[in-house]
Design a protein around this motif. Structure first.
Motif, PDB file in Angstrom:
ATOM      1  N   THR A 118       3.872  -9.435 -11.019  1.00 53.67           N
ATOM      2  CA  THR A 118       3.245  -8.397 -11.835  1.00 53.67           C
ATOM      3  C   THR A 118       4.218  -7.648 -12.739  1.00 53.67           C
ATOM      4  N   LYS A 119       5.448  -8.102 -12.865  1.00 55.82           N
ATOM      5  CA  LYS A 119       6.380  -7.401 -13.741  1.00 55.82           C
ATOM      6  C   LYS A 119       5.926  -7.553 -15.183  1.00 55.82           C
ATOM      7  N   VAL A 120       5.699  -6.420 -15.841  1.00 56.39           N
ATOM      8  CA  VAL A 120       5.120  -6.432 -17.183  1.00 56.39           C
ATOM      9  C   VAL A 120       5.943  -5.562 -18.119  1.00 56.39           C
ATOM     10  N   ALA A 121       6.216  -6.093 -19.294  1.00 59.52           N
ATOM     11  CA  ALA A 121       6.832  -5.323 -20.359  1.00 59.52           C
ATOM     12  C   ALA A 121       5.760  -4.463 -21.027  1.00 59.52           C
ATOM     13  N   PRO A 122       6.156  -3.455 -21.797  1.00 58.58           N
ATOM     14  CA  PRO A 122       5.154  -2.662 -22.508  1.00 58.58           C
ATOM     15  C   PRO A 122       4.201  -3.543 -23.314  1.00 58.58           C
ATOM     16  N   GLY A 123       2.901  -3.273 -23.144  1.00 59.02           N
ATOM     17  CA  GLY A 123       1.878  -4.036 -23.845  1.00 59.02           C
ATOM     18  C   GLY A 123       1.362  -5.251 -23.094  1.00 59.02           C
ATOM     19  N   GLN A 124       1.941  -5.580 -21.936  1.00 60.14           N
ATOM     20  CA  GLN A 124       1.528  -6.755 -21.170  1.00 60.14           C
ATOM     21  C   GLN A 124       0.629  -6.382 -19.994  1.00 60.14           C
ATOM     22  N   SER A 125      -0.137  -7.393 -19.501  1.00 69.20           N
ATOM     23  CA  SER A 125      -0.921  -7.278 -18.273  1.00 69.20           C
ATOM     24  C   SER A 125      -0.711  -8.531 -17.444  1.00 69.20           C
ATOM     25  N   LYS A 126      -0.675  -8.371 -16.116  1.00 71.54           N
ATOM     26  CA  LYS A 126      -0.611  -9.508 -15.203  1.00 71.54           C
ATOM     27  C   LYS A 126      -1.462  -9.200 -13.977  1.00 71.54           C
ATOM     28  N   SER A 127      -1.982 -10.271 -13.346  1.00 70.40           N
ATOM     29  CA  SER A 127      -2.860 -10.118 -12.188  1.00 70.40           C
ATOM     30  C   SER A 127      -2.432 -11.054 -11.072  1.00 70.40           C
ATOM     31  N   PHE A 128      -2.792 -10.690  -9.843  1.00 67.20           N
ATOM     32  CA  PHE A 128      -2.703 -11.600  -8.711  1.00 67.20           C
ATOM     33  C   PHE A 128      -3.770 -11.197  -7.705  1.00 67.20           C
ATOM     34  N   THR A 129      -4.053 -12.104  -6.788  1.00 67.58           N
ATOM     35  CA  THR A 129      -5.111 -11.885  -5.804  1.00 67.58           C
ATOM     36  C   THR A 129      -4.551 -12.040  -4.403  1.00 67.58           C
ATOM     37  N   PHE A 130      -4.986 -11.165  -3.495  1.00 67.77           N
ATOM     38  CA  PHE A 130      -4.564 -11.284  -2.102  1.00 67.77           C
ATOM     39  C   PHE A 130      -5.689 -10.817  -1.192  1.00 67.77           C
ATOM     40  N   ARG A 131      -5.592 -11.195   0.077  1.00 61.53           N
ATOM     41  CA  ARG A 131      -6.563 -10.800   1.081  1.00 61.53           C
ATOM     42  C   ARG A 131      -5.898  -9.852   2.067  1.00 61.53           C
ATOM     43  N   THR A 132      -6.595  -8.816   2.458  1.00 67.19           N
ATOM     44  CA  THR A 132      -6.057  -7.819   3.378  1.00 67.19           C
ATOM     45  C   THR A 132      -6.274  -8.291   4.814  1.00 67.19           C
ATOM     46  N   LEU A 133      -5.216  -8.775   5.441  1.00 63.74           N
ATOM     47  CA  LEU A 133      -5.329  -9.381   6.766  1.00 63.74           C
ATOM     48  C   LEU A 133      -5.043  -8.404   7.905  1.00 63.74           C
ATOM     49  N   TYR A 134      -4.461  -7.250   7.610  1.00 64.43           N
ATOM     50  CA  TYR A 134      -4.137  -6.299   8.679  1.00 64.43           C
ATOM     51  C   TYR A 134      -4.493  -4.888   8.207  1.00 64.43           C
ATOM     52  N   PRO A 135      -4.945  -4.042   9.163  1.00 66.29           N
ATOM     53  CA  PRO A 135      -5.364  -2.685   8.793  1.00 66.29           C
ATOM     54  C   PRO A 135      -4.195  -1.713   8.782  1.00 66.29           C
ATOM     55  N   GLY A 136      -4.399  -0.594   8.114  1.00 68.84           N
ATOM     56  CA  GLY A 136      -3.417   0.477   8.107  1.00 68.84           C
ATOM     57  C   GLY A 136      -3.403   1.220   6.787  1.00 68.84           C
ATOM     58  N   ALA A 137      -2.635   2.306   6.758  1.00 71.36           N
ATOM     59  CA  ALA A 137      -2.379   3.059   5.535  1.00 71.36           C
ATOM     60  C   ALA A 137      -0.982   2.691   5.058  1.00 71.36           C
ATOM     61  N   PHE A 138      -0.890   2.169   3.845  1.00 70.35           N
ATOM     62  CA  PHE A 138       0.364   1.613   3.335  1.00 70.35           C
ATOM     63  C   PHE A 138       0.670   2.195   1.958  1.00 70.35           C
ATOM     64  N   ILE A 139       1.941   2.243   1.644  1.00 72.30           N
ATOM     65  CA  ILE A 139       2.361   2.631   0.311  1.00 72.30           C
ATOM     66  C   ILE A 139       2.235   1.450  -0.634  1.00 72.30           C
ATOM     67  N   TYR A 140       1.967   1.746  -1.891  1.00 71.87           N
ATOM     68  CA  TYR A 140       2.257   0.798  -2.969  1.00 71.87           C
ATOM     69  C   TYR A 140       3.084   1.533  -4.008  1.00 71.87           C
ATOM     70  N   HIS A 141       3.930   0.801  -4.709  1.00 73.05           N
ATOM     71  CA  HIS A 141       4.860   1.446  -5.634  1.00 73.05           C
ATOM     72  C   HIS A 141       5.346   0.449  -6.666  1.00 73.05           C
ATOM     73  N   CYS A 142       5.966   0.960  -7.711  1.00 77.63           N
ATOM     74  CA  CYS A 142       6.598   0.090  -8.700  1.00 77.63           C
ATOM     75  C   CYS A 142       7.727  -0.681  -8.026  1.00 77.63           C
ATOM     76  N   GLY A 143       7.906  -1.951  -8.425  1.00 80.79           N
ATOM     77  CA  GLY A 143       8.881  -2.798  -7.751  1.00 80.79           C
ATOM     78  C   GLY A 143       9.934  -3.396  -8.657  1.00 80.79           C
ATOM     79  N   VAL A 144      10.239  -2.737  -9.787  1.00 75.43           N
ATOM     80  CA  VAL A 144      11.287  -3.240 -10.673  1.00 75.43           C
ATOM     81  C   VAL A 144      12.658  -2.946 -10.071  1.00 75.43           C
ATOM     82  N   ASP A 145      13.709  -3.414 -10.735  1.00 76.77           N
ATOM     83  CA  ASP A 145      15.061  -3.311 -10.164  1.00 76.77           C
ATOM     84  C   ASP A 145      15.447  -1.868  -9.841  1.00 76.77           C
ATOM     85  N   ASN A 146      15.146  -0.938 -10.734  1.00 80.52           N
ATOM     86  CA  ASN A 146      15.474   0.474 -10.484  1.00 80.52           C
ATOM     87  C   ASN A 146      14.243   1.211  -9.950  1.00 80.52           C
TER      88      ASN A 146
END
Length: 361
Positions: A151-179
């Motif tokens: 999902t790394k996107v430069a300004p003006g780009q879009s990307k997608s992926f699909t996943f299934r939630t196999l385990y329950p809980g409250a989880f963080i999501y966050h930006c994942g670039v180098d910095n």
């Protein structure tokens, strides 16, 4: 910049109103008084799996009660989740601005609420007027980088992926670039809540908060736009420690406290954006009647816990019973962060006095 005597007078008045006691008055550093902006009423949760909003146009602070409703269905679903990375200049406190990095213009990013077994198609779009690349890493994903490599996107780009939630809980999501440490500090994190198949116990109200540090070259309360300080971040010496991107935002002198009523049960979701500090989360004047450390909803809850650490890159789910009217101060009990750097939110509990439980006469 306001001089120190004005800072200390405002700070003293603020903490006396908040009921945090005389200890706050004697501390050396200063807290500017926030301008009142009206009381935020606790609203009924929205009925979609994905929602959000901010209390004012000048803030990025996510409204803590505008979150998806608990899930009552017993079948799986597929969801289209669209997250737009936006670099937004907004107020940390009145007169102090910063360029935050956000998903959908708010801090924390909108809560994503789904059921174990659901399928999510996540699309990350990077606004064309941004200056930086962005991506997403969801801790609810089995797979490389939690989705960040896809999902790394430069300004003006879009990307997608699909996943299934196999385990329950409250989880963080966050930006994942180098910095990613900088991006998380500046607001690019949120919670994905994967409810277990049997759902969560019913409660009367739910609240959503995100704690993070902000590092600036300018001092606390210095008016004007602020510049991010990478050296201070590496040294783990923040200027501000915030809930929802705002300095003591959800208090009587900010946007207004969160409200509740006597005899209700409130569930609080907290996501630890960090990027460096572990919060000692405590409700002053109450206790976590039930809590799920690390957001581990598959486990039995802990009971009657006073304070629980919420580490960077994790989450917490806690419930409070409200037997008496009061103002509950939600604090980081590494208490200087509350007294000096802004880590404070309030829940105002209204209702009849209960002298059989608390008698102050």
């Amino acid at each position: 910049m306001t001089d120190g005597s004005d800072f200390n007078a405002s700070r003293r008045d603020f903490f006396q109103r908040a009921g945090l006691g005389a200890a706050a008055v004697g501390a050396a550093s200063a807290m500017p008084q926030l301008a009142a902006a009206g009381e935020t009423q606790a609203s009924a949760p929205a009925r979609s799996h994905f929602t959000g909003g901010t209390p004012t146009k000048s803030a990025v602070a996510a409204s803590p009660t505008e979150i998806p409703a608990p899930i009552s269905r017993h079948t799986t679903q597929t969801h289209d989740i669209e997250l737009v990375s936006r670099e937004v200049t907004a107020e940390v406190m009145p007169g102090v601005t910063h360029t935050f990095m956000t998903f959908n213009g708010q801090v924390p990013a909108p809560m994503i609420r789904v059921r174990q077994g659901d399928t999510l198609k996540v699309t990350v779009t990077n606004s064309s007027d941004n200056m930086n690349a962005h991506s997403i890493d969801l801790h609810a994903v089995y797979g490389s980088g939690g989705g960040a490599p896809f999902t790394k996107v430069a300004p003006g780009q879009s990307k997608s992926f699909t996943f299934r939630t196999l385990y329950p809980g409250a989880f963080i999501y966050h930006c994942g670039v180098d910095n990613l440490d900088e991006h998380m500090s500046r607001g690019m994190f949120g919670m994905i809540l994967v409810e277990p198949q049997e759902g969560l116990p019913p409660v009367d109200r739910e609240v959503y908060l995100g704690q993070h540090e902000l590092y600036t070259k300018e001092g606390l309360g210095q008016k004007g736009d602020t510049t991010f300080d990478s050296r201070a971040m590496i040294a783990e010496d923040p200027t501000y420690v915030l809930f929802n991107g705002a300095f003591a935002g959800f208090t009587g002198q900010g946007f207004g406290p969160i409200t509740a009523k006597v005899d209700e049960t409130v569930r609080v979701f907290v996501v630890g954006g960090g990027p460096n500090l572990t919060s000692s989360l405590h409700p002053i004047g109450n206790v976590w009647s039930r809590c799920w450390p690390q957001g581990a909803l598959a486990n039995a809850p802990q009971r009657y816990v006073q304070t629980w650490p919420v580490s960077p890159g994790s989450a917490f789910v806690g419930e409070m019973e409200l037997p008496v009217p009061q103002t509950i101060n939600l604090v980081d009990h590494a208490i200087s962060r509350t007294l000096n750097k802004g880590a404070l939110a309030q829940i105002k509990v209204e209702g009849e006095e209960r002298p059989d439980i608390l008698n102050v006469g």
